[in-house]
Design an enzyme around this catalytic site. Structure first.
Site, short mmCIF file in Angstrom:
data_model
loop_
_atom_site.label_atom_id
_atom_site.label_comp_id
_atom_site.label_asym_id
_atom_site.label_seq_id
_atom_site.Cartn_x
_atom_site.Cartn_y
_atom_site.Cartn_z
N ALA A 2 0.87 -1.17 0.00
CA ALA A 2 0.00 0.00 0.00
C ALA A 2 0.91 1.22 0.00
O ALA A 2 2.08 1.15 0.42
CB ALA A 2 -0.89 -0.03 1.23
N GLY A 28 0.60 -4.93 0.87
CA GLY A 28 -0.61 -5.02 0.04
C GLY A 28 -0.37 -5.74 -1.28
O GLY A 28 -1.30 -6.28 -1.87
N GLU A 36 -0.59 -9.32 -0.48
CA GLU A 36 -2.01 -9.58 -0.18
C GLU A 36 -2.83 -9.67 -1.47
O GLU A 36 -3.72 -10.52 -1.60
CB GLU A 36 -2.54 -8.48 0.75
CG GLU A 36 -1.85 -8.54 2.10
CD GLU A 36 -2.14 -7.32 2.97
OE1 GLU A 36 -1.74 -6.21 2.57
OE2 GLU A 36 -2.75 -7.49 4.02
N GLU A 60 4.77 -4.91 7.14
CA GLU A 60 4.04 -3.80 7.76
C GLU A 60 4.52 -3.47 9.17
O GLU A 60 4.49 -2.31 9.60
CB GLU A 60 2.53 -4.10 7.80
CG GLU A 60 1.84 -4.06 6.44
CD GLU A 60 1.88 -5.37 5.69
OE1 GLU A 60 2.65 -6.28 6.06
OE2 GLU A 60 1.14 -5.49 4.69
N1 CAA Z 1 4.56 3.21 -0.93
C1 CAA Z 1 4.94 4.36 -1.50
N2 CAA Z 1 6.09 4.49 -2.21
C2 CAA Z 1 6.88 3.40 -2.31
C3 CAA Z 1 6.53 2.17 -1.74
C4 CAA Z 1 5.30 2.08 -1.02
N3 CAA Z 1 4.86 0.95 -0.47
N4 CAA Z 1 7.51 1.28 -2.00
C5 CAA Z 1 8.43 1.94 -2.72
N5 CAA Z 1 8.05 3.22 -2.92
C6 CAA Z 1 8.77 4.26 -3.64
C7 CAA Z 1 9.97 4.76 -2.85
O1 CAA Z 1 9.57 5.72 -1.89
C8 CAA Z 1 10.83 5.34 -3.95
O2 CAA Z 1 10.33 6.61 -4.30
P1 CAA Z 1 11.37 7.82 -4.64
O3 CAA Z 1 12.12 7.34 -5.85
O4 CAA Z 1 10.45 8.95 -4.92
O5 CAA Z 1 12.24 7.97 -3.44
C9 CAA Z 1 10.57 4.41 -5.12
O6 CAA Z 1 9.33 3.74 -4.82
C10 CAA Z 1 11.65 3.34 -5.28
O7 CAA Z 1 11.81 2.68 -4.04
P2 CAA Z 1 13.21 2.50 -3.29
O8 CAA Z 1 14.12 3.60 -3.65
O9 CAA Z 1 12.96 2.25 -1.86
O10 CAA Z 1 13.73 1.18 -4.04
P3 CAA Z 1 14.73 0.07 -3.45
O11 CAA Z 1 15.08 -0.79 -4.59
O12 CAA Z 1 15.83 0.69 -2.67
O13 CAA Z 1 13.83 -0.77 -2.41
C11 CAA Z 1 11.84 -1.91 -1.65
C12 CAA Z 1 12.72 -1.50 -2.86
C13 CAA Z 1 12.60 -2.92 -0.79
C14 CAA Z 1 10.59 -2.54 -2.23
C15 CAA Z 1 11.49 -0.66 -0.82
O14 CAA Z 1 10.99 0.34 -1.69
C16 CAA Z 1 10.49 -0.89 0.25
O15 CAA Z 1 10.81 -1.42 1.31
N6 CAA Z 1 9.23 -0.44 0.02
C17 CAA Z 1 8.18 -0.47 1.02
C18 CAA Z 1 7.66 -1.88 1.22
C19 CAA Z 1 6.62 -1.90 2.31
O16 CAA Z 1 6.85 -1.58 3.45
N7 CAA Z 1 5.38 -2.33 1.94
C20 CAA Z 1 4.29 -2.44 2.85
C21 CAA Z 1 3.50 -1.18 2.88
S1 CAA Z 1 2.27 -1.18 4.16
C22 CAA Z 1 0.96 -2.06 3.54
O17 CAA Z 1 1.02 -2.61 2.46
C23 CAA Z 1 -0.26 -2.09 4.40
C24 CAA Z 1 -1.29 -3.05 3.98
O18 CAA Z 1 -1.19 -4.23 4.20
C25 CAA Z 1 -2.50 -2.58 3.33
#
Ligand code: CAA
Length: 265
Positions: free
Chosen positions: A71, A116, A119, A139
């Site tokens: 998400a 998400g 999921e 999360e």
């Molecule tokens: N939401 C918003 N933006 C996201 C995102 C997310 N879930 N995941 C990645 N992005 C964005 C980053 O902020 C980044 O944006 P900028 O270029 O503007 O800085 C861009 O995508 C590229 O990401 P990274 O630079 O972080 O890329 P990376 O290769 O270094 O890492 C990754 C990749 C490991 C997937 C890392 O991006 C990450 O950990 N993302 C978040 C994963 C996460 O925590 N997901 C769970 C979200 S909570 C949820 O989903 C709740 C639910 O159940 C409903």
């Protein structure tokens, strides 16, 4: 219908839906969730109206890095509990629409399937993973828990012990590990991913559409029922199919040693 966050392509008997926010690694914001709902509603109506031109849905992520990285964290940061409740409910509604879709839904997981994203993949009937795919429910690292069905669908797919481990550590696992624990159905080379999914849809397209819809419904609904009630569901669905022209055609074609021609009637 036009979409801001999705790309839709019909290829052979498949409807391919690509989540297209590559700059945010295809993260699910409200717009994506709302558009997914619209796509699924339209497809369900199409099939229920007897149009069987589409026999399988393939859900994937645009670009070569992510299926869906979760998400959208930027969108969630400022949410209050009421807004989070609405967002989670909308995400769950998409999961239910995928389960209720009368054709198989296939997640073509081409990269990160986190939070998400994992999921959403689990709400599909098949998870076909590229060797580059990574799965996880991270999360807790954000001080929340899965909100689009992760705690429950993961438990049902891989068992409570592994689901707790993944949801509590937030650990990311590779495609081969996802296959080993029963999260993914198959792992294929990245360049084979779409063709593998199209092949599944092509195989389904040779079967009677009413039987496919009934099998999916009985499997999904039965999994939530005590065995006796689930078996009853199967008996009724089995018997119901004997009112179809396709049942006669399928059995007659076998006896005639020819290919059947199914009409969905
Ligand atoms: N939401 C918003 N933006 C996201 C995102 C997310 N879930 N995941 C990645 N992005 C964005 C980053 O902020 C980044 O944006 P900028 O270029 O503007 O800085 C861009 O995508 C590229 O990401 P990274 O630079 O972080 O890329 P990376 O290769 O270094 O890492 C990754 C990749 C490991 C997937 C890392 O991006 C990450 O950990 N993302 C978040 C994963 C996460 O925590 N997901 C769970 C979200 S909570 C949820 O989903 C709740 C639910 O159940 C409903």
């Amino acid at each position: 219908m036009s979409y801001e966050t999705l790309e839709i392509e019909d290829r052979d008997a498949a409807r391919i839906v690509r989540i297209n926010r590559p700059k945010a690694l295809n993260a699910l914001n409200q717009a994506v969730v709302a558009e997914l709902s619209r796509v699924l509603e339209a497809l369900t109506e199409q099939v229920q109206a007897g149009d069987f031109s589409v026999r399988g849905l393939i859900l994937t992520g645009a670009g070569d890095k992510a299926f869906v990285a979760g998400a959208d964290i930027a969108a969630m940061r400022e949410m209050d509990p009421d807004q989070a409740m609405r967002f989670a409910s909308q995400g769950h509604a998409v999961g239910e629409m995928l389960a209720n879709l009368p054709i198989p839904a296939i997640a073509a997981v081409n990269g990160f399937a986190l939070g998400g994203g994992c999921e959403l993949a689990m709400a599909c009937d098949f998870i076909i993973a590229s060797e580059k795919a990574k799965f996880g429910q991270p999360e807790v690292k954000l001080a929340v828990i899965p909100g689009f069905g992760g705690t429950q669908r993961l438990t049902r797919r891989v068992g409570l012990a592994r689901a707790i481990e993944l949801c509590v550590t937030g650990e990311m696992i590779r495609a081969d590990e996802a296959l080993r624990i029963g999260l993914a159905n198959r792992v294929v080379a990245p360049e084979q991913l779409l063709d593998t999914c199209l092949g599944i849809v092509a195989a389904v397209a040779k079967m009677g559409p009413l039987a496919i819809a009934a099998a999916k419904r009985v499997l999904h609904q039965g999994a939530e029922l005590p065995l006796e009630a689930a078996n009853q569901l199967e008996i009724e669905a089995f018997a119901g199919l004997f009112a179809s022209a396709d049942q006669r055609e399928g059995m007659q074609a076998f006896l005639d040693k020819r290919e059947p021609t199914f009409t969905g009637k």
